[in-house]
Design an enzyme around this catalytic site. Structure first.
Site, PDB file in Angstrom:
ATOM      1  N   LYS A 179      22.246 -28.487   0.365  1.00  0.00           N
ATOM      2  CA  LYS A 179      21.201 -29.416  -0.452  1.00  0.00           C
ATOM      3  C   LYS A 179      21.401 -30.669  -0.261  1.00  0.00           C
ATOM      4  O   LYS A 179      22.627 -30.978   0.212  1.00  0.00           O
ATOM      5  CB  LYS A 179      21.184 -29.047  -1.900  1.00  0.00           C
ATOM      6  N   LYS A 213      32.706 -28.898  -7.113  1.00  0.00           N
ATOM      7  CA  LYS A 213      33.405 -30.428  -7.342  1.00  0.00           C
ATOM      8  C   LYS A 213      34.988 -30.471  -7.166  1.00  0.00           C
ATOM      9  O   LYS A 213      35.511 -31.218  -6.552  1.00  0.00           O
ATOM     10  CB  LYS A 213      32.683 -31.073  -8.380  1.00  0.00           C
ATOM     11  N   LYS A 226      24.228 -36.733  -2.776  1.00  0.00           N
ATOM     12  CA  LYS A 226      24.860 -38.077  -2.483  1.00  0.00           C
ATOM     13  C   LYS A 226      26.175 -37.897  -1.999  1.00  0.00           C
ATOM     14  O   LYS A 226      26.819 -38.444  -1.113  1.00  0.00           O
ATOM     15  CB  LYS A 226      24.791 -38.871  -4.033  1.00  0.00           C
TER      16      LYS A 226
END
Ligand code: TYM
Length: 332
Positions: A195, A112, A198
């Site tokens: 994967k 992230k 969102k």
């Protein structure tokens, strides 16, 4: 009764099929035999910037989707993380027994923060897995039903529980990650080696459980497969077809080999039609029920308040024990 705890972030306008098949389906199954605690981690959500009005709306919407997806508030304790202040309080204590290097090794933080650069990442994002450990350990669960991507975080919770127990005396049950074999990792329809997520998936790679049937069908029919024609389960060479088979297997509870045998001599198009029908049949009622529940936000808020009260009974007992063990002076 053994206890389980889990949560799902209120990011995005809807849970996606990975959240549903990787986590929610297992939560619903687990609530019959376990004393289950499910919550909406809004404290985790603000580790990245959020619009306040949207966060509030999404928190309710996530709660509605839990219920519409099968969480029964009479069986399970359903609550919002920020309604139970013990989460943040225990997280602080756990931060103080977590190594800086240990936290630095968490791959989700690395992924992230890689996007915006470490400078842009918040300290909250860095310490996110420690808050997650607090979420878990407060309830003394034996298991944490999650998808495969949360394995490392549950491992940290185990390490911290053991470390605390060893250093200060036993305060925590050491929990296990409960990861189902099928559905543990659902992949992006357009990019079936990463994967479904969102934040990372393109809209066409994602199935949201609040999407209408037409959108869902279109996305599944345009899922990336390969130039071969044989329907086989082969993660390395046929990631797209394998992903579709796994989605169908999880939804219909049919073992993969049985599915594969049934598709002998058939084309990818057949498989896609079946997957689309199975997904639509499952999510359509969830969408309808979610929208109904959202029509009465006061009732939802009331259910969540009752859940928070039940959660606090357990959480406050654990926190009091922890505060005592680390040597905090009791409030006279
Ligand atoms: P989150 O919100 O990213 O995901 C919620 C759940 O969905 C699972 N999941 C998937 N499963 C299969 N395939 C996928 N493509 C997929 N994407 C997501 C996740 O594994 C997860 O079970 N840190 C957590 C939230 C959290 C939590 C907790 C979980 C906070 N505190 C305490 C358990 C216990 C998270 O961000 O999950």
């Amino acid at each position: 009764r053994q206890r389980v705890v889990s949560g799902m972030q209120p990011s995005g306008d809807s849970l996606h099929l990975g959240n549903y098949l990787g986590a929610l389906v297992n939560w619903v199954k687990s609530q019959d035999e376990h004393d289950a605690f499910f919550f909406i981690p809004d404290l985790h959500a603000i580790t990245v910037p959020q619009d306040p009005a949207e966060l509030r709306a999404r928190t309710r919407k996530t709660a509605a989707q839990y219920i519409a997806g099968g969480i029964d508030v009479e069986k399970s304790t359903l609550f919002v993380q920020s309604h139970v202040p013990e989460h943040a309080q225990l997280a602080w204590v756990l931060n103080c027994i977590t190594g800086f290097g240990e936290a630095s090794r968490m791959t989700q933080f690395k992924d992230k923060s890689a996007k915006g650069g470490q400078e842009a990442a918040s300290v909250g994002l860095f310490t996110y897995p420690v808050l997650m450990a607090a979420d878990i350990l407060l309830y003394q669960p034996h298991g944490v039903p999650v998808g495969d991507d949360q394995r490392q975080h549950v491992e940290l919770a185990r390490d911290l529980a053991q470390r605390f127990n060893h250093r200060y005396g036993k305060a925590f049950t050491v929990p296990q990650a409960l990861i189902q074999k099928e559905g543990a990792r659902i992949y992006d329809l357009q990019n079936p080696t990463s994967k479904m997520s969102k934040s990372a998936s393109s809209p066409n790679g994602l199935i949201n459980i609040l999407d209408d049937s037409k959108t869902v069908t279109k996305r599944i029919k345009s899922a990336v497969t390969d130039t071969d024609t044989v329907i086989a389960h082969d993660r390395a060479n046929k990631p797209g077809v394998t992903n579709l088979l796994e989605i169908l297997s999880t939804l219909t509870e049919t073992p993969i080999p049985d599915l594969v045998a049934g598709y002998e001599g058939k084309m990818y198009g057949h498989l896609k039609v079946d997957v689309a029908e199975a997904v639509v049949a499952r999510i359509e009622p969830i969408r309808t029920r979610t929208l109904e529940l959202l029509d009465d936000p006061a009732e939802l808020d009331r259910l969540l308040a009752r859940g928070a009260e039940k959660a606090r009974e357990v959480a406050s007992a654990t926190l009091a024990d922890v505060y005592d063990k680390v040597g905090f002076l009791p409030l006279a």
